[in-house]
Design a protein around this motif. Structure first.
Motif, PDB file in Angstrom:
ATOM      1  N   ALA A 192      48.479  41.978  62.839  1.00 52.89           N
ATOM      2  CA  ALA A 192      48.725  41.295  64.109  1.00 52.89           C
ATOM      3  C   ALA A 192      47.448  41.195  64.921  1.00 52.89           C
ATOM      4  O   ALA A 192      46.480  41.928  64.695  1.00 52.89           O
ATOM      5  CB  ALA A 192      49.790  42.037  64.921  1.00 52.89           C
ATOM      6  N   THR A 193      47.473  40.257  65.863  1.00 51.45           N
ATOM      7  CA  THR A 193      46.429  40.176  66.874  1.00 51.45           C
ATOM      8  C   THR A 193      46.683  41.262  67.914  1.00 51.45           C
ATOM      9  O   THR A 193      47.590  42.084  67.770  1.00 51.45           O
ATOM     10  CB  THR A 193      46.428  38.793  67.537  1.00 51.45           C
ATOM     11  N   CYS A 197      49.558  39.180  73.283  1.00 55.40           N
ATOM     12  CA  CYS A 197      49.771  37.865  72.676  1.00 55.40           C
ATOM     13  C   CYS A 197      51.283  37.682  72.535  1.00 55.40           C
ATOM     14  O   CYS A 197      51.976  38.529  71.961  1.00 55.40           O
ATOM     15  CB  CYS A 197      49.085  37.808  71.325  1.00 55.40           C
ATOM     16  N   TYR A 199      53.479  35.878  70.777  1.00 57.59           N
ATOM     17  CA  TYR A 199      54.208  35.915  69.514  1.00 57.59           C
ATOM     18  C   TYR A 199      54.110  37.277  68.850  1.00 57.59           C
ATOM     19  O   TYR A 199      55.041  37.727  68.192  1.00 57.59           O
ATOM     20  CB  TYR A 199      53.758  34.797  68.564  1.00 57.59           C
ATOM     21  N   ARG A 200      52.986  37.980  69.040  1.00 58.82           N
ATOM     22  CA  ARG A 200      52.882  39.348  68.496  1.00 58.82           C
ATOM     23  C   ARG A 200      53.887  40.266  69.203  1.00 58.82           C
ATOM     24  O   ARG A 200      54.592  41.066  68.560  1.00 58.82           O
ATOM     25  CB  ARG A 200      51.457  39.876  68.662  1.00 58.82           C
ATOM     26  N   ASP A 201      53.956  40.155  70.547  1.00 61.45           N
ATOM     27  CA  ASP A 201      54.853  41.033  71.304  1.00 61.45           C
ATOM     28  C   ASP A 201      56.313  40.765  70.955  1.00 61.45           C
ATOM     29  O   ASP A 201      57.119  41.696  70.831  1.00 61.45           O
ATOM     30  CB  ASP A 201      54.619  40.851  72.804  1.00 61.45           C
ATOM     31  N   GLU A 204      57.024  42.156  67.488  1.00 64.51           N
ATOM     32  CA  GLU A 204      57.154  43.614  67.550  1.00 64.51           C
ATOM     33  C   GLU A 204      58.512  44.015  68.115  1.00 64.51           C
ATOM     34  O   GLU A 204      59.164  44.943  67.618  1.00 64.51           O
ATOM     35  CB  GLU A 204      56.019  44.196  68.401  1.00 64.51           C
ATOM     36  N   PHE A 215      51.344  48.186  63.614  1.00 60.91           N
ATOM     37  CA  PHE A 215      50.573  47.060  63.100  1.00 60.91           C
ATOM     38  C   PHE A 215      49.141  47.483  62.803  1.00 60.91           C
ATOM     39  O   PHE A 215      48.581  48.368  63.463  1.00 60.91           O
ATOM     40  CB  PHE A 215      50.521  45.928  64.137  1.00 60.91           C
ATOM     41  N   GLU A 217      45.835  46.063  63.585  1.00 61.49           N
ATOM     42  CA  GLU A 217      45.455  45.074  64.590  1.00 61.49           C
ATOM     43  C   GLU A 217      44.071  44.489  64.321  1.00 61.49           C
ATOM     44  O   GLU A 217      43.151  45.202  63.908  1.00 61.49           O
ATOM     45  CB  GLU A 217      45.492  45.697  65.983  1.00 61.49           C
ATOM     46  N   THR A 224      42.758  37.971  61.424  1.00 61.09           N
ATOM     47  CA  THR A 224      44.100  38.321  60.971  1.00 61.09           C
ATOM     48  C   THR A 224      44.489  37.544  59.722  1.00 61.09           C
ATOM     49  O   THR A 224      45.002  38.106  58.745  1.00 61.09           O
ATOM     50  CB  THR A 224      45.124  38.066  62.091  1.00 61.09           C
ATOM     51  N   ALA A 235      51.547  38.500  58.257  1.00 64.62           N
ATOM     52  CA  ALA A 235      51.223  38.241  59.657  1.00 64.62           C
ATOM     53  C   ALA A 235      52.022  37.054  60.158  1.00 64.62           C
ATOM     54  O   ALA A 235      52.231  36.075  59.423  1.00 64.62           O
ATOM     55  CB  ALA A 235      49.729  37.962  59.819  1.00 64.62           C
TER      56      ALA A 235
END
Length: 293
Positions: A192-193, A197, A199-201, A204, A215, A217, A224, A235
């Motif tokens: 993940a980034t 971010c 979409y990452r949050d 998660e 992740f 990171e 990524t 990812a």
């Protein structure tokens, strides 16, 4: 009320610091203090409460601030209208993000470079809360957001398009071939980034509803997806950011559909009267993303 006093007041009200306002306006701090006192004297009321080393707006200051901003924005618009001879011009500070800058915005930037040379674009790479805060404080004129929500307190927003996401991995990954359940993803390394971010949050949050998750990171989308291509894990990234790698076969798309939708948006401070060159940028951004689909 003198215009220069309103400029100083707006800056102090935005950053809530005489010292920082003085630095950003290239004034001595004593000049900022004397200008605020002169404005308070002319209005017959205090605009700031001094709380030791901190300051905050009084009720009168809160009431004055939107008027001060409207006056300054109209003044800038009038100056532009008089001096531009009909050609749009001015500076726009725009918050953006890596995926949009690299994959969606080049045609827009090229258009403004060639067709509107009088408009100077200053791009600032930030995401999420940082972009929204900069817009509310007036540090950015406009800001691109990629969020699930489209209603942001203190901001007005133009929703440009849905932003599809893709869960990707290296060719031959064990999860290729059949739609994996969310629980299946937890058995494999996840890339993940950085946090913050959207979409990452959201990814998660979806995974932790099943079980705790961690992740590996990386600082950028490029790092990524390269890690995913070498087989380090899976990812979730904007589909446009991995389109080339998917076409080339460096990555494969796993058949997992995220249960959330992100929207690419262009936002600005609520109540802000956008000058002509900013309205032009919003209009052209809408058109561009509509054409991109």
């Amino acid at each position: 009320m003198e215009l220069r006093l309103l400029v100083t007041f707006e800056k102090v009200a935005t950053v809530l610091s005489f010292t920082r306002a003085a630095a950003e306006l290239s004034y001595a701090q004593s000049s900022v203090t004397s200008q605020i006192r002169a404005l308070e004297s002319s209005l017959g009321t205090e605009l700031f409460d001094r709380l030791g080393s901190r300051i905050q707006l009084t009720e009168a200051g809160e009431r004055l601030l939107p008027y001060a901003r409207q006056i300054l924005e109209l003044t800038e618009e009038a100056r532009t209208a008089v001096t531009s001879a009909g050609e749009p011009e001015g500076t726009l500070t725009v918050g953006t993000m890596e995926s949009l800058t690299n994959h969606r915005l080049p045609p827009l930037l090229e258009l403004f470079h060639h067709r509107y040379p009088g408009i100077r674009l200053a791009l600032r790479t930030t995401i999420g809360d940082e972009t929204r805060q900069a817009l509310r404080q007036g540090s950015y004129d406009l800001g691109f957001l990629m969020e699930a929500e489209t209603d942001h307190p203190g901001l007005e927003t133009a929703v440009l398009a849905a932003e599809p996401l893709a869960l990707v991995a290296a060719p031959g990954h064990p999860l290729t071939g059949a739609p994996p359940a969310t629980a299946d993803l937890l058995a494999h390394p996840l890339l993940a980034t950085e946090p913050g971010c959207a979409y990452r949050d959201l990814f998660e949050r979806e995974l932790t509803s099943v079980a705790p998750v961690s992740f590996m990171e990386f600082g950028t989308i490029e790092a990524t997806k390269r890690a995913a291509a070498t087989g380090l894990g899976v990812a979730l990234l904007p589909r446009i950011a991995v389109a080339a790698e998917l076409a080339e076969g460096a990555l494969v798309r796993l058949e997992w559909e995220p249960p959330f939708t992100l929207w690419t948006q262009l936002a600005w401070r609520a109540g802000k009267r956008l000058p002509a060159h900013a309205r032009l940028f919003v209009e052209q951004a809408r058109k561009l993303l509509a054409e991109q689909g």
